[in-house]
Motif scaffolding. Sequence first.
Motif, mmCIF file in Angstrom:
data_model
loop_
_atom_site.group_PDB
_atom_site.id
_atom_site.type_symbol
_atom_site.label_atom_id
_atom_site.label_comp_id
_atom_site.label_asym_id
_atom_site.label_seq_id
_atom_site.Cartn_x
_atom_site.Cartn_y
_atom_site.Cartn_z
ATOM 1 N N THR A 1 -9.820 -0.972 0.481
ATOM 2 C CA THR A 1 -10.074 0.411 0.086
ATOM 3 C C THR A 1 -10.320 1.193 1.370
ATOM 4 N N GLY B 1 -15.537 2.084 -8.723
ATOM 5 C CA GLY B 1 -15.110 1.348 -7.550
ATOM 6 C C GLY B 1 -15.924 1.721 -6.331
ATOM 7 N N GLN C 1 -16.921 3.252 -2.742
ATOM 8 C CA GLN C 1 -16.638 4.498 -2.019
ATOM 9 C C GLN C 1 -16.726 4.232 -0.522
ATOM 10 N N TYR D 1 -12.198 -4.846 -1.406
ATOM 11 C CA TYR D 1 -12.905 -4.676 -2.671
ATOM 12 C C TYR D 1 -12.103 -5.299 -3.789
ATOM 13 N N ALA E 1 -11.648 0.530 6.559
ATOM 14 C CA ALA E 1 -11.232 -0.019 5.263
ATOM 15 C C ALA E 1 -12.075 -1.239 4.943
ATOM 16 N N TYR F 1 0.842 -1.183 0.000
ATOM 17 C CA TYR F 1 0.000 0.000 0.000
ATOM 18 C C TYR F 1 0.888 1.247 0.000
ATOM 19 N N ASN G 1 -2.681 -2.923 -9.200
ATOM 20 C CA ASN G 1 -3.626 -1.824 -9.347
ATOM 21 C C ASN G 1 -3.307 -1.083 -10.642
ATOM 22 N N ASP H 1 -6.666 -6.543 -5.770
ATOM 23 C CA ASP H 1 -7.608 -6.913 -4.725
ATOM 24 C C ASP H 1 -6.998 -6.518 -3.390
ATOM 25 N N LYS I 1 -3.670 3.661 -0.348
ATOM 26 C CA LYS I 1 -4.186 3.053 -1.556
ATOM 27 C C LYS I 1 -3.442 1.760 -1.849
ATOM 28 N N ILE I 2 -4.198 0.729 -2.251
ATOM 29 C CA ILE I 2 -3.598 -0.550 -2.595
ATOM 30 C C ILE I 2 -2.781 -0.412 -3.875
#
Lengths: 113, 111
Positions: B100, B1, B3, B91, B88, A35, A57, B97, A44-45
């Motif tokens: 989020t 995606g 939220q 998702y 978190a 992340y 991603n 994967d 964020k991943i």
Amino acid sequence: DTAVSQTPKYLVTQMGNDKSIKCEQNLGHDTMYWYKQDSKKFLKIMFSYNNKELIINETVPNRFSPKSPDKAHLNLHINSLELGDSAVYFCASSLGLADYEQYFGPGTRLTVT
Amino acid sequence: GIQVEQSPPDLILQEGANSTLRCNFSDSVNNLQWFHQNPWGQLINLFYIPSGTKQNGRLSATTVATERYSLLYISSSQTTDSGVYFCAVFYSGGGADGLTFGKGTHLIIQP
């Protein structure tokens, strides 16, 4: 007795250099992640790695490449570093995808000058 | 995606006060976690709570999955509770994967 560890904790480097961040977990988990936390603390991943399958991603530049020498390690390699790469990078692990709790490492603060 | 929205964004309280932090999410999820990021930057797991209610000392959490929200309760706040609280959800989509995250609630507990 650290569950998820990262080295180094701090990394200061110049634009254009190539650097790596190491991550190790001793939890016996099958899935690992990277992340990115930006200057506004948004997390964020970047990648997930599960059973030798890497999922990227779509927003991550191809200068970033995770490499897993074995199930306990997922190292992050970054080529041609840019100023915008400055951030805190967190490694995490879980037993599997989706339905499992994730555990995070202490983070690596990367500063690109 | 998906939220994930957290409220309030900032909260300043006196020691001993109680607080409720909220997390709303826009789609069905399998996994919801609450984290505390302390002033040293560590992400500490508070709860893994895709549904139901859990308690751990002065902290408790409730997730109502059918209504797509989760609440984190902090009672008798201490200065060590200061930091950022993140919700978190897991998702699958948009590439990787993973979790989020919401933008967090920045909590300051004053002595």
